[in-house]
Write an enzyme that holds these catalytic residues in place. Structure first.
Site, PDB file in Angstrom:
ATOM      1  N   TYR A 206      55.789  59.390  73.677  1.00  0.00           N
ATOM      2  CA  TYR A 206      56.637  59.629  72.516  1.00  0.00           C
ATOM      3  C   TYR A 206      57.197  61.050  72.591  1.00  0.00           C
ATOM      4  O   TYR A 206      56.646  62.006  72.049  1.00  0.00           O
ATOM      5  CB  TYR A 206      55.856  59.416  71.218  1.00  0.00           C
ATOM      6  CG  TYR A 206      55.420  57.980  70.996  1.00  0.00           C
ATOM      7  CD1 TYR A 206      55.934  56.933  71.755  1.00  0.00           C
ATOM      8  CD2 TYR A 206      54.474  57.669  70.021  1.00  0.00           C
ATOM      9  CE1 TYR A 206      55.521  55.624  71.562  1.00  0.00           C
ATOM     10  CE2 TYR A 206      54.062  56.352  69.816  1.00  0.00           C
ATOM     11  CZ  TYR A 206      54.587  55.344  70.591  1.00  0.00           C
ATOM     12  OH  TYR A 206      54.173  54.051  70.388  1.00  0.00           O
TER      13      TYR A 206
ATOM     14  N   PRO B 255      56.540  47.326  62.262  1.00  0.00           N
ATOM     15  CA  PRO B 255      56.269  46.270  61.281  1.00  0.00           C
ATOM     16  C   PRO B 255      57.350  46.114  60.229  1.00  0.00           C
ATOM     17  O   PRO B 255      57.358  45.119  59.502  1.00  0.00           O
ATOM     18  CB  PRO B 255      54.956  46.724  60.635  1.00  0.00           C
ATOM     19  CG  PRO B 255      54.989  48.213  60.748  1.00  0.00           C
ATOM     20  CD  PRO B 255      55.632  48.480  62.082  1.00  0.00           C
TER      21      PRO B 255
ATOM     22  N   GLY C 212      60.591  46.189  61.128  1.00  0.00           N
ATOM     23  CA  GLY C 212      61.790  45.837  61.875  1.00  0.00           C
ATOM     24  C   GLY C 212      62.635  44.829  61.108  1.00  0.00           C
ATOM     25  O   GLY C 212      62.135  43.821  60.625  1.00  0.00           O
ATOM     26  N   GLY C 213      63.923  45.122  60.973  1.00  0.00           N
ATOM     27  CA  GLY C 213      64.823  44.237  60.230  1.00  0.00           C
ATOM     28  C   GLY C 213      64.877  44.558  58.762  1.00  0.00           C
ATOM     29  O   GLY C 213      65.661  43.951  58.030  1.00  0.00           O
TER      30      GLY C 213
END
Length: 288
Positions: free
Chosen positions: A53, A209, A211-212
């Site tokens: 990261y 979690p 996402g969308g």
């Protein structure tokens, strides 16, 4: 904060994903530190990171060092905080992600992660992603050795399929503590892996979690049910998504990424959100 378990180790039901604080679009250091402090203030005891990261080739472990700095500067007791990190994924600095699942790399990566985190023993260590150039059993074998040596307290794998989960758990002698796969209302293809983890008593840590569900009202018509449930409870759609994931099995521990204090402060409230059976039925019926 409600708790769930990595084997016999209790952690908060909602964790913090550190990736957004160190990759593209990352905030300044002060805001990142404030975000981590806000998570700790809210009772989060699982903080997830990885040596990959980072943005530039010369800053491997950027997020690990950021989290270590935040824990040192926080005024509370960090003894119950489990630091989760990963090795085997790399960012050469050109925006791409590459792989190295060799045992030599994983041993070296784990030692460097422990150094950057400022710990003698890493709380939870993942093999980040399968490397097609290295037999999976060899990569997991390195995780077994790290666990047996005491450098890591708990062993995990990420981005794994059911066969890989079974193999890893067998190689670890039933000591596989967690699996971290992508899972959200918009990405449910890891349902078989979640179900297997529930069967075997292995923690399942959904990454991305939310996402969308980038923001309230940005669900798309396919996820109207999440917006409707959110309106009914007077909460954010993000809280509904996390509460829905928690309701899938008692081994689920979502790790929403955050780069603002307000984001993680909202997410942790999902642990207290009780969805009705009818609401869960409606949410389960929505398919990505």
């Amino acid at each position: 904060m409600h708790t769930r378990f990595l084997k016999d180790v209790p952690v908060s039901a909602i964790g913090l994903g550190g990736m957004p604080m160190s990759i593209e679009g990352r905030p300044d250091r002060d805001r990142s530190i404030a975000t981590i402090h806000a998570a700790l203030d809210a009772g989060v005891t699982l903080v997830d990171t990885a040596d990959a990261y980072h943005l530039h080739a010369d800053e491997v472990g950027h997020n690990e060092e950021l989290i270590a700095e935040a824990l040192r500067s926080w005024g509370g007791d960090t003894s119950r905080v489990v630091l989760s990190t990963k090795g085997g994924h790399l960012r050469p600095g050109d925006g791409s992600w590459t792989l190295d699942g060799s045992p030599e790399h994983l041993h070296a990566a784990a030692r460097e992660s422990a150094r950057r985190l400022g710990v003698e023993q890493i709380g939870l260590y993942h093999f980040h992603r399968p490397d097609p150039q290295v037999p999976y059993a060899e990569s997991v074998g390195a995780i077994v050795e790290l666990l047996d040596s005491g450098l890591i307290r708990l062993a995990a794998i990420s981005n794994a399929d059911p066969d890989q989960i079974r193999l890893a758990n067998d190689l670890l002698g039933g000591r596989l503590a967690a699996v971290q796969n992508q899972y959200s209302p918009a990405f449910r293809s890891s349902q078989p892996e979640l179900d297997l983890c529930a069967e075997l008593g292995i923690a399942f840590l959904p990454w991305s979690p939310l996402g969308g569900i980038a923001k309230a009202g940005d669900l798309g018509s396919h996820f109207d049910a999440f917006a409707q449930v959110a309106d009914a409870h007077g909460v954010s759609p993000q809280q509904v998504a996390l509460a829905w994931e928690l309701a899938q099995a008692d081994v689920v521990v979502p790790i929403p990424g955050a780069s603002r204090p307000a984001s993680i402060q909202d997410s942790v409230l999902a642990a207290d959100l009780q969805l009705t059976p009818d609401e869960l039925t409606a949410l389960n019926a929505t398919a990505a």
